[in-house]
Design an enzyme around this catalytic site. Structure first.
Site, PDB file in Angstrom:
ATOM      1  CE  LYS A 166      -8.622   1.557   3.022  1.00 47.81           C
ATOM      2  NZ  LYS A 166      -7.595   1.877   4.036  1.00 47.81           N
TER       3      LYS A 166
ATOM      4  CD  GLU B  93      -2.445   1.226   2.788  1.00 45.65           C
ATOM      5  OE1 GLU B  93      -3.442   1.954   2.924  1.00 45.65           O
ATOM      6  OE2 GLU B  93      -1.983   0.508   3.702  1.00 45.65           O
TER       7      GLU B  93
ATOM      8  CB  CYS C  59      -5.177  -0.845   4.435  1.00 40.63           C
ATOM      9  SG  CYS C  59      -4.639  -0.631   6.150  1.00 40.63           S
TER      10      CYS C  59
END
Length: 533
Positions: free
Chosen positions: A354, A290, A407
């Site tokens: 995301k 990430e 994540c």
């Protein structure tokens, strides 16, 4: 046992409160990196006996008993979440001058909020409470309800759901395939609470028999699935591709230093260009963690050219990066926590943003109000990140696709949509370097492994500081790199899944188990009231 149960039931005041907190804290030993699942047997047995002694004020009636039960559940949850989540404070110490003031909020404030769900569980259980097996079913139902609510209320934070403590190893993970984490949680609470029946005798024989049967079924189903796992994985390994995971081990303080950006980028490239491990084939796909690229990639064409120089023909790089989007004249740019797929010509051929952001880490809820009192993001990006409205699959040359989880998106099982059926692997990129050498990275890794079991897909996980791994659809680590190690790992990913387990199927089984537990609790409660009258 009866004498011990009686003494715990009769506790009052501070001794009772302290024991509730300690019982919850003890349960955290069932979580990674310890994985001592037997701790929950003690934890929940003590909690049941404490619940048995929840009487409230003699003249307070139902409301007094409910209030007393809620507070007891809150204390139990507070102990559990402080012991299981204390490491969150480590993220605030990376830039201590700016954020150390918020340390008590992370270490105690968040657990205090999450404990409200366990307080609710205790309240619901108290309403259904009886004197035998029914109260164990009531507790299982109420904790299942609380954990399900915790997965989405106020954006949700289902970290360390009780069911994870019942799945420390692959043979104990397989029940998650049909039941999901919440279904496993319901049955786990029932089994963990059953020893309390020994101390009160009522319903002991039947309760312990059912708990033992569930426990054996948990192991037996795991053994049955794993017995044919190797053959299933081999059958799914058609048209394989070679994938390399890069674990660069970049200290978080360096990532925040503008002067380190170039060297960080080059370290990733150097690791990517290493020769294949053990004389194997060169990787077709290279995966970085990430936000690996420490600048806005589209503003740096030289960086794309540098990537093209390192990649060989036909290779692609999948990397976490920050994506900027022009919001129009007079408006500040929007920033997204994203994943790019870059080919050997230096072209971005696929991307995904995301969807589920971290509150107070990537954005500030009720931002205008909270900024007035000095609460800001724990990130350097002005204005924080924006959330994508939908999740996009990562498409590779040849038509293969991966399902991206950036994540902590990997902790939300019900947010994995039906498009996962068109993919050949889950891809989880993360940076757990914020949390240091604490239980946090290991807890995160376990939850990502359970997503592989639930979906029937292999998992590719690249973490900046670890834990990085290739995980098969049965939750087994094929190749991995532990926390605080630097290097690469290479493995093969097949083109088809072992078996897709559908989210709606898991949800159906979860609610079926919930209905069964509620029915047992309700029947027992009705019978209990009838006997009293």
């Amino acid at each position: 046992m009866e004498r011990l149960a009686g003494r715990i039931m009769l506790l009052w005041g501070w001794p009772r409160a302290i024991l509730a907190i300690l019982a919850g804290a003890l349960g955290a030993l069932a979580l990674p990196p310890f994985g001592f699942f037997a701790a929950f047997f003690v934890s929940f047995t003590v909690f049941v006996w404490l619940m048995d002694g929840t009487t409230g004020h003699p003249n307070g009636g139902l409301f007094s008993r409910a209030r007393s039960a809620f507070f007891l559940g809150w204390l139990f949850g507070f102990g559990y979440f402080v012991a299981g989540l204390w490491w969150l404070g480590n993220a605030l110490l990376v830039d201590a001058e700016e954020f150390a003031w918020a340390l008590p909020l992370a270490v105690f404030g968040l657990p205090a909020y999450l404990a409200l769900f366990y307080g609710l569980a205790a309240l619901v259980a108290r309403i259904l409470w009886s004197d035998g097996l029914g109260r164990i079913a009531a507790l299982a139902f109420s904790f299942g309800l609380a954990e399900w609510l915790r997965s989405f209320v106020l954006t949700g934070f289902p970290w360390n759901a009780i069911g994870y403590g019942a799945m420390p190893m692959p043979i104990m993970m397989q029940s998650a395939a049909p039941l999901g984490i919440f279904g496993v949680t319901v049955l786990a609470v029932f089994v963990f609470s059953a020893p309390a029946l020994i101390g009160t005798k009522k319903g002991m024989g039947l309760g312990l028999a059912v708990a033992a049967l569930l426990f054996c079924a948990h192991f037996g189903f795991g053994y049955w699935r794993l017995h044919g796992a190797d053959a299933a994985v081999a059958a799914a390994s058609k048209d394989p591709i070679e994938v390399r995971i890069v674990q660069p081990l970049i200290d978080q303080s360096r990532k925040l230093d503008d002067n380190e950006r170039h060297s960080i980028f080059e370290e990733h490239l150097t690791l990517s260009a290493l020769p294949p491990q053990n004389g194997g084939k060169r990787p077709d796909v290279i995966v970085w963690p990430e936000t690996s690229i420490p600048f806005i990639l589209t503003d740096n064409p030289d960086a794309l050219s540098r990537i093209a120089d390192v990649l060989q023909d036909g290779q692609v790089l999948i990397t976490g990066a920050v994506r900027a989007e022009n919001a129009g004249v007079g408006f500040a740019p929007r920033y997204y926590n994203s994943i790019y797929v870059i080919d050997s010509q230096g072209q971005i051929i696929s991307a995904s943003d995301k969807v589920h952001l971290v509150p107070y880490g990537e954005y500030v809820p009720y931002e205008d109000l909270l900024r007035q009192v000095g609460i800001t993001d724990a990130i350097a990006m002005p204005g924080g990140f924006s959330a994508a409205s939908t999740r996009s699959l990562l498409t590779l040359p040849g038509g293969r696709s991966f399902y991206p989880l950036i994540c902590y998106e990997a902790i939300f099982p019900d947010e994995i949509d039906d498009s996962v059926e068109r993919t050949s692997a889950l891809l989880n990129v993360t940076n757990d370097g914020w949390f240091g050498a604490t239980p946090g990275p290991y807890q995160h890794f376990l939850q990502a492994r359970i997503r592989a079991v639930e979906t029937g897909l292999p998992l590719i996980r690249s973490a900046n500081t670890g834990v990085s791994a290739f995980v098969d659809p049965f939750g087994r680590v094929v190749e991995g790199m532990d926390y605080n190690q630097k290097g690469v790992i290479d493995s093969t990913i097949g083109s088809i899944p072992v078996a897709h387990w559908y989210a709606h199927t898991r949800q159906s089984y979860f609610w079926l188990v919930m209905v069964v537990m509620l029915s047992i609790a309700a029947i027992s409660r009705t019978s209990f009231k009838f006997k009293k009258n």
